[in-house]
Design a protein around this motif. Structure first.
Motif, short mmCIF file in Angstrom:
data_model
loop_
_atom_site.label_atom_id
_atom_site.label_comp_id
_atom_site.label_asym_id
_atom_site.label_seq_id
_atom_site.Cartn_x
_atom_site.Cartn_y
_atom_site.Cartn_z
N THR A 1 6.73 -12.00 -4.51
CA THR A 1 5.24 -11.45 -4.36
C THR A 1 4.25 -11.85 -5.71
O THR A 1 4.59 -12.45 -6.62
N PRO B 1 2.59 -11.81 -0.44
CA PRO B 1 3.52 -12.97 -0.63
C PRO B 1 3.04 -13.82 -1.80
O PRO B 1 1.77 -14.08 -1.76
N LEU C 1 5.13 -7.97 4.01
CA LEU C 1 6.07 -7.39 2.98
C LEU C 1 6.57 -6.14 3.41
O LEU C 1 7.78 -5.93 3.10
N VAL D 1 12.38 -7.61 -0.69
CA VAL D 1 11.37 -7.98 -1.43
C VAL D 1 11.48 -8.32 -2.92
O VAL D 1 11.87 -7.20 -3.42
N GLY E 1 11.23 -3.82 1.79
CA GLY E 1 10.07 -3.55 1.85
C GLY E 1 9.72 -1.82 2.09
O GLY E 1 8.73 -1.39 1.28
#
Length: 165
Positions: A44, A62, A121, A127, A142
């Motif tokens: 991220t 992302p 996400l 994540v 997520g």
């Protein structure tokens, strides 16, 4: 401010599984690419923004997304946005630039900031996000990030964030 200790306590109390990775400090997506190459899952980047009305926004996308900042307000329901100041970030979230993460919402009073998670996400697993410092990364689902945000009194907005081609 509850900080990383509070975050870890909440992960434990809510029985949220995660993986933890310690690493050298990273300040940019380019720096993090090398560190995160061995970590599976979505990576991220986070934008700390302020809109024309004075509201603050924390947007997680992302890591490879080139956010279309002019189209972003329509996607999240505000007017023109610009990058927030480091002192506002520290005051509201208790973190400094380079350590921005949706998990910093643990330090934010409900209603003081709007947290937005890119739709891609929200369903990803894992994540990878910072645990309020840029020398570590946590990998968690997520959906778990969304659960944590709600636990802390924030209703996250899941949105398709516009990107530049």
């Amino acid at each position: 401010m509850r900080g990383e200790a509070g975050l870890l306590a909440d992960l434990d109390a809510l029985a949220i599984p995660f993986t933890a990775h310690e690493h050298a400090a990273v300040f940019t997506v380019a720096e993090s690419d090398a560190v995160h190459a061995a970590m599976p899952g979505a990576h991220t980047k986070n934008l700390f923004l302020k809109d024309k009305g004075g509201a603050f926004w924390l947007v997680t996308v992302p890591s490879d997304a080139r956010v279309h900042l002019k189209a972003l307000p329509a996607a999240i329901g505000c007017k023109h946005v610009s990058f927030g100041k480091a002192e506002d970030m520290e005051r509201l979230l208790g973190i400094t630039p380079g350590s921005v993460t949706p998990l910093a919402a643990i330090n934010a009073a409900p209603g003081s900031i709007a947290v937005v998670i890119d739709a891609m996400l929200s369903d990803a697993d894992p994540v990878n996000v910072h645990p309020l410092r840029n020398t570590a990364t946590l990998g968690l689902a997520g959906t778990a990030i969304l659960d944590l945000l709600r636990h802390w009194g924030h209703e996250p907005l899941v949105a398709a964030i516009p990107v530049q081609a």
